[in-house]
Design a protein around this motif. Structure first.
Motif, short mmCIF file in Angstrom:
data_model
loop_
_atom_site.label_atom_id
_atom_site.label_comp_id
_atom_site.label_asym_id
_atom_site.label_seq_id
_atom_site.Cartn_x
_atom_site.Cartn_y
_atom_site.Cartn_z
N UNK A 78 0.86 -1.19 0.00
CA UNK A 78 0.00 0.00 0.00
C UNK A 78 0.89 1.23 0.00
N UNK A 79 0.60 2.17 -0.90
CA UNK A 79 1.22 3.49 -0.86
C UNK A 79 0.16 4.41 -0.30
N UNK A 80 0.44 5.03 0.84
CA UNK A 80 -0.56 5.70 1.64
C UNK A 80 -0.22 7.17 1.88
N UNK A 81 -1.11 8.05 1.45
CA UNK A 81 -0.98 9.47 1.78
C UNK A 81 -1.51 9.67 3.19
N UNK A 82 -0.96 10.62 3.93
CA UNK A 82 -1.45 10.91 5.28
C UNK A 82 -2.69 11.80 5.22
N UNK A 83 -2.65 12.81 4.37
CA UNK A 83 -3.74 13.79 4.33
C UNK A 83 -4.81 13.34 3.34
N UNK A 84 -5.67 12.43 3.80
CA UNK A 84 -6.78 11.92 3.00
C UNK A 84 -8.09 12.44 3.57
N UNK A 85 -9.11 12.59 2.73
CA UNK A 85 -10.41 13.03 3.25
C UNK A 85 -11.03 11.95 4.14
N UNK B 51 1.12 -7.55 8.30
CA UNK B 51 2.45 -7.65 7.68
C UNK B 51 2.51 -7.01 6.29
N UNK B 52 1.41 -6.41 5.84
CA UNK B 52 1.40 -5.76 4.53
C UNK B 52 2.39 -4.60 4.51
N UNK B 53 3.29 -4.55 3.53
CA UNK B 53 4.17 -3.38 3.42
C UNK B 53 3.36 -2.11 3.14
N UNK B 54 3.59 -1.09 3.96
CA UNK B 54 2.90 0.19 3.78
C UNK B 54 3.93 1.30 3.66
N UNK B 55 3.91 1.96 2.52
CA UNK B 55 4.80 3.09 2.27
C UNK B 55 3.98 4.36 2.45
N UNK B 56 4.36 5.17 3.43
CA UNK B 56 3.71 6.46 3.63
C UNK B 56 4.38 7.44 2.67
N UNK B 57 3.57 8.08 1.83
CA UNK B 57 4.05 9.05 0.85
C UNK B 57 3.27 10.32 1.09
N UNK C 130 3.95 1.72 12.42
CA UNK C 130 4.11 0.51 11.63
C UNK C 130 4.36 0.72 10.15
N UNK C 131 4.65 1.95 9.72
CA UNK C 131 4.97 2.16 8.31
C UNK C 131 6.25 1.41 7.95
N UNK C 132 6.28 0.86 6.75
CA UNK C 132 7.46 0.14 6.27
C UNK C 132 8.49 1.10 5.71
N UNK C 133 8.03 2.24 5.19
CA UNK C 133 8.91 3.26 4.63
C UNK C 133 8.16 4.59 4.66
N UNK C 134 8.91 5.69 4.59
CA UNK C 134 8.33 7.04 4.63
C UNK C 134 9.03 7.87 3.57
#
Length: 137
Positions: free
Chosen positions: A65-72, A91-97, A113-117
């Motif tokens: 998952x590529x996840x934005x922080x500022x979502x509606x 255990x799903x890899x989550x990349x905060x973008x 728990x983010x996998x990457x930022x």
């Protein structure tokens, strides 16, 4: 562009076995991410809010998952928290973008728990490299 949500059947396009879900509400970012990830041979699906991201993650299989922080509505921190509390998604890899580049935001995401930022504006090569690293592709 009028639609952000990708309506691909579960079987997908056969490009690869790696499906990436992008949770992002900015159409220009979505198109950029879709382009670079599809060029790197990932299958890409997109949702525009946090609640839709969780629903798709619980219903379908994704490699990351590529996840934005500022979502509606439900923001990215809430999505991250809910995913990590769900045994099927823990255990799903989550990349905060995100555009939120402060150290406190990075620390909160990684502690959650983010996998990457990765901060916006992002390097295309960095995004692809992180996705490849986290999905083993």
């Amino acid at each position: 562009m009028s639609h952000i949500l990708s309506e691909k059947p579960e079987g997908g396009t056969g490009l690869s076995s790696q499906r990436i879900l992008i949770a992002e509400d900015e159409p220009n970012i979505v198109e950029s991410l879709r382009f670079i990830l599809e060029r790197a041979r990932f299958e890409v699906d997109v949702v525009a809010n946090g609640a839709a991201a969780l629903e798709r993650l619980r219903r379908e299989r994704f490699s990351a998952l590529i996840l934005d922080i500022m979502l509606p509505g439900m923001d990215g921190f809430d999505v991250l928290r809910a995913a990590r509390e769900d045994r099927a998604l823990a255990s799903l890899p989550i990349i905060v973008l995100t555009a939120k580049g402060q150290a406190s935001d990075r620390d909160a995401a990684m502690a959650g728990g983010a996998s990457a930022y990765i901060t916006k504006p992002f390097s295309n090569a960095e995004v692809v490299a992180q996705v490849r690293k986290l999905t083993g592709m």
